[in-house]
Design a protein around this motif. Structure first.
Motif, PDB file in Angstrom:
ATOM      1  N   GLN A   1      46.399  41.888  39.097  1.00  0.00           N
ATOM      2  CA  GLN A   1      46.501  40.487  38.690  1.00  0.00           C
ATOM      3  C   GLN A   1      45.123  39.845  38.547  1.00  0.00           C
ATOM      4  OE1 GLN A   1      49.615  39.958  37.833  1.00  0.00           O
ATOM      5  NE2 GLN A   1      49.983  41.937  38.844  1.00  0.00           N
ATOM      6  N   PHE A   2      44.271  40.024  39.522  1.00  0.00           N
ATOM      7  CA  PHE A   2      42.990  39.304  39.551  1.00  0.00           C
ATOM      8  C   PHE A   2      41.844  40.101  38.925  1.00  0.00           C
ATOM      9  CE2 PHE A   2      45.324  36.876  42.675  1.00  0.00           C
ATOM     10  CZ  PHE A   2      44.868  35.582  42.480  1.00  0.00           C
ATOM     11  N   GLY A   3      41.933  41.417  38.954  1.00  0.00           N
ATOM     12  CA  GLY A   3      40.804  42.225  38.499  1.00  0.00           C
ATOM     13  C   GLY A   3      39.760  42.336  39.601  1.00  0.00           C
ATOM     14  N   PRO A   4      38.975  43.405  39.601  1.00  0.00           N
ATOM     15  CA  PRO A   4      38.005  43.622  40.672  1.00  0.00           C
ATOM     16  C   PRO A   4      36.960  42.519  40.799  1.00  0.00           C
ATOM     17  CG  PRO A   4      38.347  45.624  39.396  1.00  0.00           C
ATOM     18  CD  PRO A   4      39.028  44.518  38.657  1.00  0.00           C
ATOM     19  N   GLN A   5      36.669  41.803  39.731  1.00  0.00           N
ATOM     20  CA  GLN A   5      35.618  40.787  39.784  1.00  0.00           C
ATOM     21  C   GLN A   5      36.062  39.513  40.501  1.00  0.00           C
ATOM     22  OE1 GLN A   5      32.563  41.602  38.867  1.00  0.00           O
ATOM     23  NE2 GLN A   5      33.350  43.591  38.208  1.00  0.00           N
ATOM     24  N   ARG A   6      37.367  39.383  40.783  1.00  0.00           N
ATOM     25  CA  ARG A   6      37.854  38.191  41.476  1.00  0.00           C
ATOM     26  C   ARG A   6      38.515  38.549  42.806  1.00  0.00           C
ATOM     27  NH1 ARG A   6      41.666  34.652  38.241  1.00  0.00           N
ATOM     28  NH2 ARG A   6      42.281  36.537  37.114  1.00  0.00           N
ATOM     29  N   LEU A   7      38.060  39.636  43.407  1.00  0.00           N
ATOM     30  CA  LEU A   7      38.530  40.072  44.720  1.00  0.00           C
ATOM     31  C   LEU A   7      37.360  40.175  45.663  1.00  0.00           C
ATOM     32  CD1 LEU A   7      40.969  43.044  43.964  1.00  0.00           C
ATOM     33  CD2 LEU A   7      41.592  40.722  44.638  1.00  0.00           C
ATOM     34  N   MET A   8      37.509  39.653  46.870  1.00  0.00           N
ATOM     35  CA  MET A   8      36.447  39.797  47.863  1.00  0.00           C
ATOM     36  C   MET A   8      37.014  40.348  49.163  1.00  0.00           C
ATOM     37  SD  MET A   8      35.661  35.742  48.564  1.00  0.00           S
ATOM     38  CE  MET A   8      35.897  35.247  46.845  1.00  0.00           C
ATOM     39  N   ALA A   9      36.270  41.250  49.771  1.00  0.00           N
ATOM     40  CA  ALA A   9      36.700  41.876  51.016  1.00  0.00           C
ATOM     41  C   ALA A   9      36.646  40.873  52.164  1.00  0.00           C
ATOM     42  CB  ALA A   9      35.796  43.070  51.335  1.00  0.00           C
ATOM     43  N   ALA A  10      37.640  40.919  53.024  1.00  0.00           N
ATOM     44  CA  ALA A  10      37.693  40.013  54.165  1.00  0.00           C
ATOM     45  C   ALA A  10      38.513  40.651  55.281  1.00  0.00           C
ATOM     46  CB  ALA A  10      38.302  38.668  53.763  1.00  0.00           C
ATOM     47  N   SER A  11      38.195  40.280  56.516  1.00  0.00           N
ATOM     48  CA  SER A  11      38.863  40.906  57.664  1.00  0.00           C
ATOM     49  C   SER A  11      39.927  40.023  58.310  1.00  0.00           C
ATOM     50  CB  SER A  11      37.827  41.269  58.729  1.00  0.00           C
ATOM     51  OG  SER A  11      37.295  40.081  59.334  1.00  0.00           O
ATOM     52  N   ASN A  12      39.765  38.700  58.187  1.00  0.00           N
ATOM     53  CA  ASN A  12      40.594  37.750  58.938  1.00  0.00           C
ATOM     54  C   ASN A  12      40.434  37.944  60.440  1.00  0.00           C
ATOM     55  OD1 ASN A  12      42.292  35.521  59.129  1.00  0.00           O
ATOM     56  ND2 ASN A  12      44.163  36.741  59.059  1.00  0.00           N
TER      57      ASN A  12
END
Length: 287
Positions: free
Chosen positions: A223-234
């Motif tokens: 849906q977002f593509g790799p350019q609109r995804l950021m890694a996060a841990s919560n």
């Protein structure tokens, strides 16, 4: 190297002695003593992150002020996402105060704790959000599944950068949940919206299988593509299911198995956070 200079786009800090109104700690008191600065440093080092974005946890100014002051003493913190109520009578003044803080890279709207989120679309709240956006303060949304449709309306009326927390909080068996699938698909069509690849294991009592987990991650990425995804841990909320390092290892494994090229890897671990939080200080030095 895949995680070189990696930024954890979503961590929390809190102090149980302050008795802030942190909903997750009310429902899960075992997390009360987990979000210390010492634990955060250990988490970042153990998972291979260089810096982190600290996100507010309570819907009040005092917690955000504490967070700003506290985070300024940690060189691992690249930025702070504070809280604001754009519908408050003093919201413009509050926005100006936050803009004056160099470490504030975003503000979070906790739609899950708003009785009438639709008020955000009125002229006065939109003026507050626009003021923030004009100074490169990103708008972040904590939006449960039933607020994804409204999030689309907000993204349509607001031209600034929006970051959706935790892939829209998918439930267990997310791919069979039509409300989540459809809501995320619609929201991803708005080019001013990105999301954080996190919050996917918390609905489970134990770590889901890679097959199930990766299928959801694939859907979000499509849906977002790799350019609109950021890694996060919560951090530390992920611990309700498993240690953050287990989740991050799964994220690394997923990215490797999907043959992300160097630009896509850089976006996931670093570039997306930098691009979508323009006030972010990647060196971690807060003025």
């Amino acid at each position: 190297m895949m995680m070189e200079n990696a930024i954890d786009a979503h961590v929390h800090l809190w102090d149980p002695q302050r008795r802030d109104d942190i909903l997750i700690c009310d429902t899960h008191p075992e997390l009360n003593d987990k979000a210390t600065s010492v634990a955060l440093r250990a988490h970042l080092a153990g998972c291979g992150f260089s810096r982190a974005i600290v996100v507010q946890s309570a819907p009040d100014d005092s917690h955000s002020e504490w967070l700003i002051k506290h985070a300024s003493r940690l060189d691992q913190i690249a930025g702070v996402v504070a809280w604001i109520d754009p519908t408050a009578t003093d919201a413009l003044d509050r926005a100006k105060q936050l803009i004056a803080q160099p470490c504030v890279c975003g503000v979070r709207l906790m739609l899950n704790r708003m009785s009438n989120p639709g008020r955000l679309l009125n002229d006065e709240p939109m003026a507050v959000l626009t003021l923030l956006a004009n100074d490169n303060v990103t708008i972040e949304l904590l939006a449960p599944v039933d607020q994804l449709e409204f999030s689309c309306d907000l993204a349509d009326q607001f031209s600034g950068k929006i970051v959706l927390d935790h892939c829209g909080l998918p439930p267990q068996n997310a791919l069979s949940n039509h409300a989540w699938r459809n809501g995320l698909q619609k929201l991803a069509k708005r080019p001013n919206v990105a999301t954080k690849m996190s919050g996917l294991i918390e609905p489970y009592e134990g770590m889901p299988t890679d097959v199930d987990l990766f299928a959801v991650m694939d859907f979000v990425c499509t849906q977002f593509g790799p350019q609109r995804l950021m890694a996060a841990s919560n951090f530390p909320v992920a611990q309700l299911t498993e240690l953050e390092k287990v989740w991050v290892a799964s994220l690394v494994s997923w990215a490797m198995s999907r043959d992300f090229n160097s630009l896509e890897q850089a976006a996931l671990w670093y570039d997306c956070a930098i691009n979508w939080y323009p006030r972010l200080n990647p060196k971690g030095v807060i003025a």
